[in-house]
Each structure stands twice: as C-alpha cells, then as structure tokens.
Write a protein that holds these residues in place. Structure first.
Motif: not given
Ligand code: ADP
Ligand code: MG
Length: 396
Positions: A147, A149-151, A156-157, A378, A381-382, A386-388
């Motif tokens: 939830s 992972a779109h950021r 998270t990244e 998320a 966006e999926w 989109k790529t998360l």
C-alpha cells in the motif's frame, strides 16, 4: 518481474528491516481496526522462525518531515503486540545511535518498532543520507507494505537499493494476485470499473481497454459515457466536459478489441437518498428531472453472462450508489455472481478500492473473492499500468 521472498534469503541471526503499513485508525487513543497489523503477522512470524530479528519501519499520518507527537507510533505498541503475538519494543527514532542501541538490544523472539519514518524530511524526499542511516540498522530489507509501494520514499525504495531485498508475505500475496489478474491472466479477462467519476479513473480505463477482453462500466462514470453517446441523463452525476475523453476511450477499446459493456437499463430516482421512490427504465429513458443511481436488472444479467464466460475478473468501483439501498442492488448481484463463480473454481477474482471493498463486504461477497486488495492508491496505480517504485526496487 521476479522478486525474492523471505524463502530466498538467509535470515538466521540477521537484522531484518521490515517496511510495514500499520497506519491504522485510532480514536481516543485506541486502535479501532487492527486489520493492517494482523495482516503483517505472517511476515514477522516467518522471520522469527527463520532466526531473524524483525525491525519494523512504518509511517503514521502525515507529519511532513517534522516530529509531531500526536503521530508517534509508540501508542500503537500494545495493539501491535496483541496482533503479532510477540513482544514489541520501541525506539523513538528510526535512525541514529538510539536506533542502533535498540536494534542491538533486540532479544530473540521479539520485534522492534522504530518511530514514524515521516518524522524525517528525508523519508518522503527519498534522501540518500536517511536511506543509508536506516540501511545501517539492518542486514536484510523486507518490504511488506504494498500500500506504500507507489511512493518512492527512503523506507520503501531507497533502503531497498542498499541491502539484499525481498517481499514480505503480504506483499508476495498482493503481487501474485495482481500478476494473475493483469500480468499473465487466464483469458477472457473482464474488468468492472464503477464509482463516481471518469476524471479520477481516466488512466485506469485507458490502460484496461488495452489489456482486458470486456470492460464493464458502471456507477456514476457510466452516465458520462451514456451522455457522450448523445443520451440525456437528466440530473444524473455526469461529467459533461469529459465526453470527448469518454469517446476516445470507446474508440481505443474498439481498436484493441475490448468489448465495452454499458448499462442497458438503469434505476432512477428524484433524490439521492435511501429508499427514495424509484423506477427502472431503459438507459436512454432517464426522465429530465431524475438521476441514475444504479444499473438495472437487464444490465446485471448481461454482466453475469460476461462473468460466466470469463476466467479472470478485476474490479474497482461500485456499479451504483451502494451506500443507499436499494441502489446497491446491481453491485450486490454482480458481486455475488463473481463470488459464486470463484467458489466454483471457474473465476480468479481480484478487487480493490476503498468503496469497492466496503461494497463487496456489504454484499457478503468479499470472503469468496480470490484476493481483495486493501492498498488504495497503490492498487489504482497498478491498475493504471504504472510501475510502483517500491516494487521495482525489489526486482531481482
Ligand atoms: P473506490 O473507492 O472503490 O475506488 P469510488 O470512490 O470511485 O470507488 O466510487 C465510489 C462512489 O461512487 C460511491 O460513493 C458511490 O455512491 C458513487 N456512485 C456510484 N454510482 C453512482 C451514481 N450512479 N450516482 C452517484 N454516485 C454514484
Ligand atoms: Mg472511494
């Protein structure tokens, strides 16, 4: 795209940084719904079983890079201990010497929760300094917060790029369900998209028409599509300025060979209220002083027929104003048809979206769906294709 899971990494004696989503609702200091906490329990338990030391990273609210005492994670510790069934210690910072000491003191069989990552400005900026400081606390990184992972945030990244990384159990379940629905699905695939507005789901519709075989459009957004075809929708919720866009989506669908299923009959009322006087009319016969609040039984029959011939369903957005009965009828009927086909082993059904999950629960159908995503943004966006960033960072 492939991902490591907890099974692919050696966790024995390792400090495992686990990004989780425990952004739970709290009223008067008490957690009113601990679902999000319970959903990460398998990940924490499996890490402990493998001999790892779980160190939990999470955000809470929107403190915007400052320490906001009301957004501390500390008061959540008792509820988290109850949900996880293990002792949870707490550290008032997610980086630095205090966190290092707390991680070193972590006992076998216990977990450590670090303070709100968003107390640091580097979190939402994905700052390399903060990511490095967090990464220094662990040997392995595990992301169990689909939830979030779109950021592309540090927790998270950024951290995922600095340590051996894997998906937690919840993330793993979410990714396999989504992969089964839109990645390499069994065909035919049907998407049901409803809800209030076309404008919020434009990219989603644009992506879906290229990927699915049938697209059922319901809810308020169907009115925009009807109007775009010259139909008078009276006082219905309708974005008239989106008519050209709606026509573009219809044309794109035709090129892609995607069948669009729009309401053929509708339930109309004079007021947006529970149990309002209502009539069922043909989709092109909404009276000028009425509004469309649900799809009618002929539409439901058509949707049921499409579902019966499909192997995969992806659903976002209710078919009507499900909060006010009887305008929940089409949503309930379609949900129950999907649930039944899923139970019979004929359909893989995946759904997501705040109101969608509420509607499927209300219909008593959620339990039979193959997978219900609670990820919100998320998930959308999926669905938009989109790529998360949080998922991409886990790719091996
Ligand atoms: P989700 O949260 O699952 O993504 P949305 O927020 O897009 O779903 O849409 C849900 C909302 O759409 C609900 O509040 C519902 O009442 C509204 N809605 C659906 N159909 C209609 C309609 N015909 N007229 C007005 N509102 C509608
Ligand atoms: Mg909503």
């Amino acid at each position: 795209m492939g991902w490591n899971t907890l099974d692919d990494l050696d966790l024995a004696g390792k400090r495992v940084l686990v990004r989780v989503d425990i952004n739970v609702p709290v009223e008067n200091g008490a957690v009113t719904d601990d679902t999000r906490m319970r959903r990460i329990a398998p990940t924490v338990s499996d890490i402990l079983k493998a001999g790892g030391k779980p160190v939990l990273l999470a955000h809470f609210g929107r403190p915007k890079g400052k320490v906001v005492p009301e957004m501390s994670l500390r008061p959540l510790v008792p509820a988290l201990e109850a949900a996880l069934g293990v002792p949870v210690s707490f550290c008032a910072d997610c980086r630095g010497p205090a966190a290092q000491t707390a991680v070193a003191a972590l006992e076998d069989g216990a977990a450590l929760l670090l303070e709100n990552t968003r107390f640091h400005p580097g979190e939402e900026k994905n700052g390399s300094e903060l990511a490095a400081e967090i990464a220094a606390l662990g040997d392995v990184y595990c992301n169990d917060a689909f939830s979030a992972a779109h950021r592309a945030h540090a927790s998270t990244e950024g951290v995922a790029r600095l340590l051996p990384a894997c998906a937690g159990r919840l993330m793993q379940a979410e990714l396999s369900a989504l992969e089964a629905a839109l990645g390499t699905p069994d065909r035919p695939v049907v998407a049901v998209v409803g809800g209030a507005k076309v404008s919020t789901k434009l990219e989603l519709l644009g992506n879906l028409v290229e990927k699915v075989d049938h697209l059922v459009i319901g809810g308020g957004m169907a009115n925009t599509f009807l109007a775009a075809q010259g139909i008078d929708v009276g006082k219905s919720l309708c974005e008239h300025d989106m008519a050209p866009t709606a026509r573009e989506i219809l044309a794109k669908a035709q090129t892609a060979g995607c069948e669009i299923v729009l309401p053929v009959d509708v339930v109309v009322a004079r007021e947006f209220a529970a149990n309002a006087d209502n009539d069922t009319v043909a989709a092109d016969a909404c009276p000028a002083d009425a509004m469309i609040l649900d799809a009618g039984p002929a539409t439901v029959a058509k949707v049921a027929e499409v579902l019966a011939g499909a192997k995969t369903l992806i659903w976002n957005g209710p078919m009507g104003a499900f909060e006010i009965p009887p305008f929940d009828a089409a949503t309930n009927a379609a949900a129950r048809a999907a649930a039944e086909l899923t139970r019979a082993g004929q359909l893989t059904s995946v759904a997501g979206g705040g109101d969608t999950v509420a509607a499927l629960n209300q219909a008593g159908a959620a339990g039979d769906f193959t997978y219900i995503s609670t990820a919100g943004g998320a998930f959308l966006e999926w669905m938009e294709g989109k790529t998360l960033p949080g998922v991409a960072a886990l790719a091996r």
